[in-house]
Scaffold this motif. Structure first.
Motif, PDB file in Angstrom:
ATOM      1  N   ASN A   1      13.423   4.247 -10.367  1.00 23.64           N
ATOM      2  CA  ASN A   1      13.146   2.854 -10.024  1.00 23.64           C
ATOM      3  C   ASN A   1      11.649   2.680  -9.804  1.00 23.64           C
ATOM      4  OD1 ASN A   1      13.084   0.252  -9.168  1.00 23.64           O
ATOM      5  ND2 ASN A   1      14.368   0.545  -7.358  1.00 23.64           N
ATOM      6  N   LEU A   2      10.978   2.040 -10.752  1.00 24.05           N
ATOM      7  CA  LEU A   2       9.528   1.918 -10.663  1.00 24.05           C
ATOM      8  C   LEU A   2       9.082   0.874  -9.646  1.00 24.05           C
ATOM      9  CD1 LEU A   2       8.358   2.375 -14.352  1.00 24.05           C
ATOM     10  CD2 LEU A   2       9.023   4.050 -12.649  1.00 24.05           C
ATOM     11  N   ASP A   3      10.007   0.025  -9.165  1.00 24.48           N
ATOM     12  CA  ASP A   3       9.643  -0.927  -8.110  1.00 24.48           C
ATOM     13  C   ASP A   3       9.181  -0.203  -6.842  1.00 24.48           C
ATOM     14  OD1 ASP A   3      10.272  -2.993  -9.767  1.00 24.48           O
ATOM     15  OD2 ASP A   3      12.126  -3.566  -8.741  1.00 24.48           O
ATOM     16  N   ASP A   4       9.607   1.033  -6.666  1.00 32.55           N
ATOM     17  CA  ASP A   4       9.196   1.780  -5.477  1.00 32.55           C
ATOM     18  C   ASP A   4       7.718   2.139  -5.502  1.00 32.55           C
ATOM     19  OD1 ASP A   4      11.541   1.972  -3.879  1.00 32.55           O
ATOM     20  OD2 ASP A   4      12.387   3.378  -5.309  1.00 32.55           O
ATOM     21  N   TYR A   5       7.064   1.923  -6.632  1.00 33.88           N
ATOM     22  CA  TYR A   5       5.648   2.263  -6.744  1.00 33.88           C
ATOM     23  C   TYR A   5       4.731   1.060  -6.508  1.00 33.88           C
ATOM     24  CZ  TYR A   5       7.074   6.836  -8.384  1.00 33.88           C
ATOM     25  OH  TYR A   5       7.623   8.104  -8.451  1.00 33.88           O
ATOM     26  N   PHE A   6       5.299  -0.067  -6.064  1.00 29.44           N
ATOM     27  CA  PHE A   6       4.471  -1.217  -5.720  1.00 29.44           C
ATOM     28  C   PHE A   6       3.550  -0.873  -4.553  1.00 29.44           C
ATOM     29  CE2 PHE A   6       7.465  -4.217  -7.895  1.00 29.44           C
ATOM     30  CZ  PHE A   6       6.505  -4.914  -8.611  1.00 29.44           C
ATOM     31  N   TRP A   7       2.344  -1.450  -4.601  1.00 28.27           N
ATOM     32  CA  TRP A   7       1.456  -1.356  -3.452  1.00 28.27           C
ATOM     33  C   TRP A   7       2.012  -2.221  -2.316  1.00 28.27           C
ATOM     34  CZ3 TRP A   7      -2.094   2.294  -3.585  1.00 28.27           C
ATOM     35  CH2 TRP A   7      -2.671   2.676  -4.795  1.00 28.27           C
ATOM     36  N   SER A   8       1.616  -1.914  -1.115  1.00 30.13           N
ATOM     37  CA  SER A   8       2.050  -2.707   0.032  1.00 30.13           C
ATOM     38  C   SER A   8       1.501  -4.129  -0.062  1.00 30.13           C
ATOM     39  CB  SER A   8       1.570  -2.060   1.335  1.00 30.13           C
ATOM     40  OG  SER A   8       2.111  -0.761   1.475  1.00 30.13           O
ATOM     41  N   LEU A   9       2.171  -5.054   0.633  1.00 28.73           N
ATOM     42  CA  LEU A   9       1.770  -6.463   0.580  1.00 28.73           C
ATOM     43  C   LEU A   9       0.324  -6.667   1.007  1.00 28.73           C
ATOM     44  CD1 LEU A   9       4.766  -8.603   1.916  1.00 28.73           C
ATOM     45  CD2 LEU A   9       3.955  -8.344  -0.422  1.00 28.73           C
ATOM     46  N   VAL A  10      -0.125  -5.890   1.985  1.00 24.98           N
ATOM     47  CA  VAL A  10      -1.489  -6.079   2.477  1.00 24.98           C
ATOM     48  C   VAL A  10      -2.514  -5.778   1.392  1.00 24.98           C
ATOM     49  CG1 VAL A  10      -0.913  -5.630   4.891  1.00 24.98           C
ATOM     50  CG2 VAL A  10      -1.546  -3.722   3.391  1.00 24.98           C
ATOM     51  N   GLU A  11      -2.105  -5.083   0.337  1.00 20.60           N
ATOM     52  CA  GLU A  11      -3.007  -4.763  -0.763  1.00 20.60           C
ATOM     53  C   GLU A  11      -2.853  -5.716  -1.940  1.00 20.60           C
ATOM     54  OE1 GLU A  11      -3.686  -0.244  -1.084  1.00 20.60           O
ATOM     55  OE2 GLU A  11      -1.665  -0.418  -0.244  1.00 20.60           O
ATOM     56  N   HIS A  12      -2.000  -6.746  -1.775  1.00 21.64           N
ATOM     57  CA  HIS A  12      -1.837  -7.801  -2.770  1.00 21.64           C
ATOM     58  C   HIS A  12      -2.452  -9.081  -2.206  1.00 21.64           C
ATOM     59  CE1 HIS A  12       0.862  -5.989  -5.785  1.00 21.64           C
ATOM     60  NE2 HIS A  12       1.411  -5.344  -4.782  1.00 21.64           N
ATOM     61  N   PRO A  13      -3.670  -9.443  -2.593  1.00 21.67           N
ATOM     62  CA  PRO A  13      -4.258 -10.672  -2.052  1.00 21.67           C
ATOM     63  C   PRO A  13      -3.488 -11.905  -2.485  1.00 21.67           C
ATOM     64  CG  PRO A  13      -5.573  -9.821  -3.875  1.00 21.67           C
ATOM     65  CD  PRO A  13      -4.532  -8.779  -3.568  1.00 21.67           C
ATOM     66  N   THR A  14      -3.458 -12.917  -1.626  1.00 20.46           N
ATOM     67  CA  THR A  14      -2.781 -14.170  -1.962  1.00 20.46           C
ATOM     68  C   THR A  14      -3.760 -15.142  -2.603  1.00 20.46           C
ATOM     69  OG1 THR A  14      -3.206 -15.040   0.265  1.00 20.46           O
ATOM     70  CG2 THR A  14      -1.106 -13.931  -0.102  1.00 20.46           C
ATOM     71  N   ASP A  15      -3.219 -16.102  -3.354  1.00 27.21           N
ATOM     72  CA  ASP A  15      -4.064 -17.091  -4.016  1.00 27.21           C
ATOM     73  C   ASP A  15      -4.038 -18.414  -3.253  1.00 27.21           C
ATOM     74  OD1 ASP A  15      -1.647 -18.268  -4.620  1.00 27.21           O
ATOM     75  OD2 ASP A  15      -1.655 -17.690  -6.737  1.00 27.21           O
ATOM     76  N   TRP A  16      -4.466 -19.480  -3.904  1.00 25.52           N
ATOM     77  CA  TRP A  16      -4.626 -20.779  -3.234  1.00 25.52           C
ATOM     78  C   TRP A  16      -3.301 -21.411  -2.814  1.00 25.52           C
ATOM     79  CZ3 TRP A  16      -3.303 -25.585  -5.838  1.00 25.52           C
ATOM     80  CH2 TRP A  16      -2.754 -25.396  -7.099  1.00 25.52           C
ATOM     81  N   ILE A  17      -2.163 -20.938  -3.362  1.00 29.96           N
ATOM     82  CA  ILE A  17      -0.864 -21.453  -2.921  1.00 29.96           C
ATOM     83  C   ILE A  17      -0.059 -20.350  -2.227  1.00 29.96           C
ATOM     84  CG2 ILE A  17      -0.715 -23.335  -4.585  1.00 29.96           C
ATOM     85  CD1 ILE A  17       1.037 -21.551  -6.344  1.00 29.96           C
TER      86      ILE A  17
END
Length: 484
Positions: A235-251
């Motif tokens: 399951n490659l979804d387990d290799y996602f970075w943590s949320l804190v490493e995904h910046p959010t955009d204008w919405i």
């Protein structure tokens, strides 16, 4: 229309400086438009209608759009310094910005796919014969049209006539039989590779979002298991970075659709270790918490084939260092060609729109994710697949069509019937300036309204429980195994 230009140089990819030639921008834009049948494929009366009135020919439109790119380039004072001119990549970014800003969405997609295809050619990831151009697999589409025309299911008007006359059953049965036959062919190719002595140890099922990868993975592995093959699913979804490493955009949205949303270095190392028989400590990702919460020891047995269902399965950094002979790649996309109306306009409905509606339904049913949010997020989906999915289609050992003539009539009641899921116009008002979402909203809504629906009751009789579309509408009978 003359525009002020003070840029005299361009920086090539090897950092050499060459003379800036505005004509190259114009030619690239015009070629992208011509590759899809001209700028009229993007004609939207209330969005770019006045531009079409002012520039009635494709050549004049290309002139205007190229001038707009030059204006954008000149707006950055950094570009006016002799030794720091715009790079090729910056110019291409501005071309896409201008095309999308004026509503030329299809032209922009063709330009982006060609751009990234050329990138993968330069990188050596694909060979010239694997280059996908603007992303349309002409030979496959001609084959699909040759099948659909005699049945009358290649236009929206034809679909409506099939619905009114109650002739869906033979069309459904034949369409599903062709999909199953394609799976049979894929299984034969896998076995032929093994019988020829290839050290096949990795099976990829890849393709854009909501193209039907999960059902295809299950059905194909069932066939191969009957041939005696054993699989280890990762399951490659387990290799996602943590949320804190995904910046959010204008919405407040995050881009999970780029391959860099995954820890590619760790994934590549784990794949190499598994292929060599070494155990790995696979991460365990909690989507509820948005982070990795632990690890699990995983080892591949010598006779097991790694099974990987992944959006970006063909992305070169993931399999860097892996012997190509050890991989079998399957690509799936919704490739049923459907013309709007009676076909007289010559405008194909967009394959991406089928997948958008499928994903809206899946996100709502299984992730409590409102359709509006899926719509607003779709520009990320499209950018990701035009970069690292569609341009790499030529790497596939086998291509499967996951699109069907009954998709739109079957999906329509979920969005326009009682309890309709389609977003109301007022829901989109806070995002009035988000042109990408507005164009998709209006285009898909118009298509949904033009299609006569297959009722829920009729769908229950027509669509078998193991059909691919059950992955999205529910009522499926196909067992979906738990990913390791």
């Amino acid at each position: 229309m003359p525009v002020q230009n003070r840029i005299v140089k361009v920086q090539k990819r090897n950092r050499a400086l060459v003379t800036f030639d505005p004509g190259r921008i114009r030619r690239a834009i015009l070629n992208a438009a011509r590759s899809i049948g001209g700028f009229r494929q993007d004609y939207l009366p209330h969005i770019n209608g006045r531009l079409f009135e002012a520039c009635p020919t494709d050549e004049e439109l290309a002139d205007f759009l190229a001038d707009a790119v030059i204006v954008c380039l000149n707006s950055d004072p950094h570009h006016l310094i002799t030794n720091f001119p715009p790079t090729i990549e910056e110019i291409q970014d501005d071309v896409l910005h201008v095309l999308r800003s004026y509503g030329f969405q299809n032209t922009a997609d063709a330009y982006a796919c060609y751009r990234w295809g050329r990138h993968w050619l330069r990188e050596g990831a694909i060979r010239p014969e694997q280059f996908m151009g603007n992303g349309f697999p002409t030979a496959i589409l001609e084959r699909e049209l040759a099948w659909a025309r005699p049945l009358g299911c290649h236009t929206v008007a034809g679909l409506n006539e099939i619905t009114r006359s109650g002739r869906w059953r033979p069309v459904v049965e034949e369409a599903l039989a062709r999909y199953e036959a394609s799976l049979d062919e894929a299984a034969r190719k896998v076995m032929a590779r093994l019988n020829a002595g290839d050290p096949l140890r990795m099976l990829w099922i890849s393709g854009p979002s909501s193209s039907g990868k999960t059902t295809t993975t299950v059905k194909l592995t069932q066939r191969l298991e009957r041939e005696g093959l054993r699989f280890l699913m990762l399951n490659l979804d387990d290799y996602f970075w943590s949320l804190v490493e995904h910046p959010t955009d204008w919405i407040n949205d995050r881009n999970y659709e780029t391959p860099e949303a995954l820890d590619l270095q760790l994934l590549n190392r784990h794949l190499l270790d598994l292929l060599e028989g070494r155990p790995i400590e696979k991460p365990i990702y909690s989507f509820k918490e948005g982070r990795r919460v632990g690890t699990k020891t995983v080892r591949r047995e010598p006779d097991q084939i790694l099974l990987l269902d992944c959006l970006h399965g063909f992305y070169p950094p993931i399999t860097e260092g892996v012997d190509p002979r050890s991989q079998f790649r399957i690509y799936i996309e919704t490739l049923h060609p459907l013309y709007e109306g009676d076909g007289s306009t010559g405008r194909l409905t967009a394959f991406t729109d089928v997948r958008l509606v499928r994903r809206m339904l899946r996100d709502m049913k299984h992730r409590a994710h409102r359709p509006l949010l899926t719509l607003l997020h779709w520009h990320y989906v499209r950018a990701g697949e035009l970069f690292s999915i569609i341009p790499l289609m030529g790497l596939a050992d086998h291509v499967i069509n996951g699109g069907f003539p009954f998709d739109w009539p079957l999906l329509q009641p979920w969005f326009l019937g009682p309890g309709a899921l389609w977003p109301r116009p007022e829901e989109l008002e806070p995002y009035a300036g988000f042109l990408d979402a507005r164009i998709r909203y209006e285009r898909v809504h118009a298509l949904l309204r033009s299609v006569e629906p297959i009722s829920f009751e009729e769908a229950a009789r027509l669509i078998p429980g193991d059909a691919l579309v059950r992955e999205f509408i529910g009522g499926g009978t196909l067992p979906i195994p738990h990913n390791e």
